[in-house]
Design a protein around this motif. Structure first.
Motif, PDB file in Angstrom:
ATOM      1  N   VAL A  24       6.333   6.507  -0.792  1.00  6.58           N
ATOM      2  CA  VAL A  24       5.589   7.637  -1.342  1.00  6.58           C
ATOM      3  C   VAL A  24       5.556   7.493  -2.856  1.00  6.58           C
ATOM      4  O   VAL A  24       6.592   7.609  -3.510  1.00  6.58           O
ATOM      5  N   GLY A  25       4.377   7.261  -3.412  1.00  9.13           N
ATOM      6  CA  GLY A  25       4.293   7.009  -4.834  1.00  9.13           C
ATOM      7  C   GLY A  25       3.600   8.080  -5.640  1.00  9.13           C
ATOM      8  O   GLY A  25       3.832   8.198  -6.839  1.00  9.13           O
ATOM      9  N   ASP A  26       2.720   8.872  -5.019  1.00 10.66           N
ATOM     10  CA  ASP A  26       1.989   9.882  -5.784  1.00 10.66           C
ATOM     11  C   ASP A  26       2.859  11.103  -6.033  1.00 10.66           C
ATOM     12  O   ASP A  26       3.748  11.435  -5.245  1.00 10.66           O
ATOM     13  N   ASP A  27       2.614  11.795  -7.138  1.00  9.84           N
ATOM     14  CA  ASP A  27       3.447  12.933  -7.551  1.00  9.84           C
ATOM     15  C   ASP A  27       3.409  14.070  -6.540  1.00  9.84           C
ATOM     16  O   ASP A  27       4.445  14.687  -6.247  1.00  9.84           O
ATOM     17  N   ALA A  28       2.235  14.368  -6.004  1.00  6.77           N
ATOM     18  CA  ALA A  28       2.132  15.469  -5.046  1.00  6.77           C
ATOM     19  C   ALA A  28       2.927  15.167  -3.774  1.00  6.77           C
ATOM     20  O   ALA A  28       3.656  16.016  -3.260  1.00  6.77           O
ATOM     21  N   GLY A  29       2.796  13.946  -3.275  1.00  5.18           N
ATOM     22  CA  GLY A  29       3.536  13.565  -2.082  1.00  5.18           C
ATOM     23  C   GLY A  29       5.032  13.548  -2.324  1.00  5.18           C
ATOM     24  O   GLY A  29       5.821  13.955  -1.471  1.00  5.18           O
ATOM     25  N   LEU A  30       5.437  13.103  -3.517  1.00  7.20           N
ATOM     26  CA  LEU A  30       6.852  13.068  -3.860  1.00  7.20           C
ATOM     27  C   LEU A  30       7.428  14.480  -3.898  1.00  7.20           C
ATOM     28  O   LEU A  30       8.506  14.744  -3.349  1.00  7.20           O
TER      29      LEU A  30
ATOM     30  N   MET B 162      29.020  25.142  -6.447  1.00  6.09           N
ATOM     31  CA  MET B 162      28.370  24.403  -7.541  1.00  6.09           C
ATOM     32  C   MET B 162      27.087  23.706  -7.094  1.00  6.09           C
ATOM     33  O   MET B 162      26.559  22.830  -7.779  1.00  6.09           O
ATOM     34  N   ASP B 163      26.551  24.089  -5.936  1.00  4.40           N
ATOM     35  CA  ASP B 163      25.401  23.385  -5.392  1.00  4.40           C
ATOM     36  C   ASP B 163      24.118  23.661  -6.161  1.00  4.40           C
ATOM     37  O   ASP B 163      23.192  22.843  -6.122  1.00  4.40           O
ATOM     38  N   LEU B 164      24.021  24.803  -6.830  1.00  2.98           N
ATOM     39  CA  LEU B 164      22.822  25.049  -7.628  1.00  2.98           C
ATOM     40  C   LEU B 164      22.727  24.025  -8.756  1.00  2.98           C
ATOM     41  O   LEU B 164      21.657  23.455  -9.001  1.00  2.98           O
ATOM     42  N   LEU B 165      23.848  23.786  -9.447  1.00  7.60           N
ATOM     43  CA  LEU B 165      23.845  22.782 -10.510  1.00  7.60           C
ATOM     44  C   LEU B 165      23.565  21.397  -9.931  1.00  7.60           C
ATOM     45  O   LEU B 165      22.823  20.605 -10.521  1.00  7.60           O
ATOM     46  N   ALA B 166      24.157  21.122  -8.773  1.00  9.30           N
ATOM     47  CA  ALA B 166      23.931  19.815  -8.147  1.00  9.30           C
ATOM     48  C   ALA B 166      22.473  19.637  -7.757  1.00  9.30           C
ATOM     49  O   ALA B 166      21.918  18.534  -7.865  1.00  9.30           O
ATOM     50  N   SER B 167      21.825  20.720  -7.307  1.00  4.90           N
ATOM     51  CA  SER B 167      20.434  20.611  -6.876  1.00  4.90           C
ATOM     52  C   SER B 167      19.516  20.184  -8.012  1.00  4.90           C
ATOM     53  O   SER B 167      18.481  19.557  -7.777  1.00  4.90           O
ATOM     54  N   LEU B 168      19.892  20.519  -9.241  1.00  2.62           N
ATOM     55  CA  LEU B 168      19.078  20.142 -10.390  1.00  2.62           C
ATOM     56  C   LEU B 168      19.211  18.667 -10.732  1.00  2.62           C
ATOM     57  O   LEU B 168      18.379  18.115 -11.455  1.00  2.62           O
ATOM     58  N   THR B 169      20.248  18.023 -10.225  1.00  2.00           N
ATOM     59  CA  THR B 169      20.510  16.633 -10.577  1.00  2.00           C
ATOM     60  C   THR B 169      20.235  15.652  -9.438  1.00  2.00           C
ATOM     61  O   THR B 169      19.915  14.493  -9.688  1.00  2.00           O
ATOM     62  N   PHE B 170      20.375  16.104  -8.196  1.00  2.00           N
ATOM     63  CA  PHE B 170      20.209  15.186  -7.075  1.00  2.00           C
ATOM     64  C   PHE B 170      18.763  14.743  -6.887  1.00  2.00           C
ATOM     65  O   PHE B 170      18.495  13.726  -6.241  1.00  2.00           O
ATOM     66  N   GLY B 171      17.825  15.504  -7.441  1.00  4.18           N
ATOM     67  CA  GLY B 171      16.417  15.179  -7.241  1.00  4.18           C
ATOM     68  C   GLY B 171      16.050  13.784  -7.710  1.00  4.18           C
ATOM     69  O   GLY B 171      15.221  13.103  -7.102  1.00  4.18           O
ATOM     70  N   ILE B 172      16.680  13.303  -8.788  1.00  4.01           N
ATOM     71  CA  ILE B 172      16.326  11.996  -9.344  1.00  4.01           C
ATOM     72  C   ILE B 172      16.647  10.871  -8.361  1.00  4.01           C
ATOM     73  O   ILE B 172      15.878   9.917  -8.207  1.00  4.01           O
ATOM     74  N   ILE B 173      17.795  10.995  -7.641  1.00  2.00           N
ATOM     75  CA  ILE B 173      18.162   9.965  -6.677  1.00  2.00           C
ATOM     76  C   ILE B 173      17.327  10.089  -5.411  1.00  2.00           C
ATOM     77  O   ILE B 173      16.858   9.080  -4.854  1.00  2.00           O
ATOM     78  N   ILE B 174      17.123  11.323  -4.926  1.00  2.00           N
ATOM     79  CA  ILE B 174      16.313  11.521  -3.728  1.00  2.00           C
ATOM     80  C   ILE B 174      14.887  11.036  -3.977  1.00  2.00           C
ATOM     81  O   ILE B 174      14.274  10.391  -3.120  1.00  2.00           O
ATOM     82  N   ALA B 175      14.354  11.326  -5.168  1.00  2.00           N
ATOM     83  CA  ALA B 175      13.005  10.869  -5.494  1.00  2.00           C
ATOM     84  C   ALA B 175      12.927   9.345  -5.507  1.00  2.00           C
ATOM     85  O   ALA B 175      11.944   8.753  -5.030  1.00  2.00           O
TER      86      ALA B 175
ATOM     87  N   MET C  96       0.854  -1.205   0.000  1.00  2.00           N
ATOM     88  CA  MET C  96       0.000   0.000   0.000  1.00  2.00           C
ATOM     89  C   MET C  96       0.882   1.245   0.000  1.00  2.00           C
ATOM     90  O   MET C  96       1.841   1.331   0.759  1.00  2.00           O
ATOM     91  N   THR C  97       0.561   2.230  -0.825  1.00  2.00           N
ATOM     92  CA  THR C  97       1.375   3.431  -0.951  1.00  2.00           C
ATOM     93  C   THR C  97       0.998   4.465   0.094  1.00  2.00           C
ATOM     94  O   THR C  97      -0.175   4.768   0.279  1.00  2.00           O
ATOM     95  N   SER C  98       1.980   4.984   0.773  1.00  2.00           N
ATOM     96  CA  SER C  98       1.761   6.040   1.757  1.00  2.00           C
ATOM     97  C   SER C  98       2.059   7.380   1.111  1.00  2.00           C
ATOM     98  O   SER C  98       2.962   7.516   0.297  1.00  2.00           O
ATOM     99  N   ALA C  99       1.271   8.391   1.466  1.00  2.00           N
ATOM    100  CA  ALA C  99       1.443   9.708   0.861  1.00  2.00           C
ATOM    101  C   ALA C  99       2.399  10.576   1.656  1.00  2.00           C
ATOM    102  O   ALA C  99       2.665  11.701   1.256  1.00  2.00           O
ATOM    103  N   LYS C 100       2.914  10.079   2.766  1.00  2.00           N
ATOM    104  CA  LYS C 100       3.734  10.924   3.622  1.00  2.00           C
ATOM    105  C   LYS C 100       4.768  10.083   4.360  1.00  2.00           C
ATOM    106  O   LYS C 100       4.465   8.985   4.848  1.00  2.00           O
ATOM    107  N   LEU C 101       5.993  10.610   4.455  1.00  2.00           N
ATOM    108  CA  LEU C 101       7.032   9.932   5.218  1.00  2.00           C
ATOM    109  C   LEU C 101       6.844  10.202   6.708  1.00  2.00           C
ATOM    110  O   LEU C 101       6.295  11.236   7.108  1.00  2.00           O
ATOM    111  N   THR C 102       7.327   9.286   7.524  1.00  2.00           N
ATOM    112  CA  THR C 102       7.339   9.527   8.964  1.00  2.00           C
ATOM    113  C   THR C 102       8.424  10.557   9.290  1.00  2.00           C
ATOM    114  O   THR C 102       9.340  10.775   8.476  1.00  2.00           O
ATOM    115  N   PRO C 103       8.342  11.229  10.444  1.00  2.00           N
ATOM    116  CA  PRO C 103       9.400  12.186  10.802  1.00  2.00           C
ATOM    117  C   PRO C 103      10.795  11.564  10.769  1.00  2.00           C
ATOM    118  O   PRO C 103      11.758  12.213  10.345  1.00  2.00           O
TER     119      PRO C 103
END
Length: 455
Positions: free
Chosen positions: A220-226, A199-212, A1-8
């Motif tokens: 967390v599977g839904d786009d809004a929750g992600l 160089m963190d601005l450039l990194a911020s554009l790329t790290f999202g794929i791994i964090i996601a 079952m997909t949860s829409a929110k991570l625990t603290p």
């Protein structure tokens, strides 16, 4: 079952993971040098630095989280631009600069610990092979980064940083000396431009794929929750980096009298740790640099490998990651200076475009109402930034018309063209909408006339 929110607890681990992926050698050595050189102007200098060193990267994480991926965001300009721009970002912060630098920088901190009889070149080779072998093996499980960086190496890095920074912060603060170099004239803007070096601005554009990917693994599977969880992780990482940056700047302020001619933040950190911890200070600083650089290296190999495996699916992720690790290992031993000659101009060309893209991405809803602003703003910004970067790389001293623009002396000659592009884009979008409305009115009138004739 997909949860829409991570625990603290899960949110905390994801935030520490993102912090660990961001916080590398540049993040360690820039703030102490800023504090030492800014002196009595350290507060405005740090404000400027925090805007580009934290504010823009966090905004980048949020903008990408809202858009889905950096390619989805850049595709609003043009699909071809999206492919070229995103690939250039991954290469610039990956094998062309940041990944090789993680090994070479961390090795330099171990130099004082080597026996005099050991050849530095041989030691560097052995160190780099071991360093990238470990990074590659750990990067083979990108979905497990939260468990590794968020629960083990990230907290260990934070503990060591708190020890070094805390010792400096709790010491009596000496009288602040006069600001030096660029900080003497325009500390706020100088701090702003210094933030580019992370160089963190450039990194911020790329790290999202791994964090996601890691957030999806946590349920967390839904786009809004992600998007929400990615944004929360970005804000947490930004706040944590801000506290550490300020503490590192205090380290530089405290060491200004002892190292007035220092030009390297690593030297300042090592000296401060030596004052407070003696011989053990050298080991502590070396451990900090090793953990920070290894964390960033793992994150970059994972991000670059994941992106190019998705872009060119015939070559699997494992092969891309291995190729980046081997190439970076070679460069860290033999070719870093040469590759820097090409990487620095690349960064100078990309950073203005990244700033504009992130700011527009944060205002995505409004910009989408006037869609012509995307290509016009990015187009004019690209022309100015790329032309200036090419001139600085190959034709130093050559005058360009862009040098006459406002803020050119501050390295921000792209600001006015970006604003002009916004005005043109809004006007063209309005004209196109008005033309479409007139066409609709004409069609409606023709339809009514045809109906009347039929009657």
């Amino acid at each position: 079952m997909t949860s829409a929110k991570l625990t603290p607890r899960q949110s905390l681990f994801v935030g520490i993971t993102l912090f660990s992926m961001f916080f590398g050698a540049g993040n360690l050595i820039i703030p102490p040098l800023l504090g030492l050189q800014a002196g009595e102007s350290v507060v405005p200098a740090m404000i400027g630095f925090l805007v580009t060193g934290i504010g823009l990267p966090v905004l980048g994480i949020i903008a990408v989280g809202l858009a889905g991926t950096v390619r989805d965001l850049a595709a609003r300009v043009h699909p071809v631009f999206a492919r070229v721009f995103v690939a250039a970002i991954y290469l610039s912060i990956g094998p062309c600069l940041a990944i090789p630098r993680t090994s070479s920088t961390s090795f330099e901190m171990f130099g004082p610990l080597l026996p005099a009889t050991v050849s530095p070149d041989l030691a560097r080779l052995v160190f780099s092979v071991a360093f990238f072998a470990v990074a590659y093996l750990l990067a083979m499980r990108p979905n497990a980064l939260t468990r590794l960086l968020g629960r083990i190496t990230g907290p260990a890095l934070i503990v060591l940083l708190v020890a070094v920074v805390g010792a400096a912060v709790l010491s009596p603060v000496p009288a602040l000396g006069p600001a030096r170099d660029a900080y003497a004239g325009a500390p706020l803007m100088s701090g702003f431009l210094t933030g580019y070096q992370t160089m963190d601005l450039l990194a911020s554009l790329t790290f999202g794929i791994i964090i996601a990917t890691n957030i999806r693994e946590l349920g967390v599977g839904d786009d809004a929750g992600l998007a929400r969880e990615v944004s929360r992780a970005g804000v947490f990482a930004g706040l944590l980096m801000g506290l550490i940056y300020c503490g590192l700047a205090v380290v530089g302020v405290n060491m200004a009298a002892a190292l007035p001619e220092a030009t390297n933040g690593a030297e300042i950190l090592a000296a401060s740790a030596g004052v407070h911890f003696g011989t053990a200070g050298t080991v502590i600083v070396a451990a900090i640099f090793l953990l920070a650089c290894l964390n960033v290296c793992i994150g970059l190999i994972s991000c670059c490998g994941a992106y190019f495996a998705d872009e060119f699916p015939r070559v699997p992720y494992r092969a891309w990651a291995l190729g980046f690790a081997v190439f970076s290992c070679i460069v860290s031993n033999f070719g870093l200076d040469a590759i820097l000659m090409f990487s620095v101009p690349l960064l100078n060309a990309l950073y203005p475009m990244a700033i504009v893209l992130v700011v527009m991405g944060a205002m995505r809803s409004g910009c989408d109402l006037v869609p012509r602003t995307w290509p016009w703003v990015m187009g004019l910004t690209s022309v100015v930034s790329v032309s200036t970067a090419l001139r600085d790389a190959f034709f130093t001293g050559t005058w360009l018309p862009f040098d006459a623009l406002p803020f050119a002396e501050l390295g921000m000659n792209w600001v006015v063209p970006a604003l002009v592009g916004m005005v043109i884009g809004v006007a063209m979008s309005g004209a196109r909408r008005a033309a479409a409305d007139r066409a609709d009115v004409d069609r409606s009138a023709a339809d009514r006339a045809a109906a009347d004739r039929a009657v």
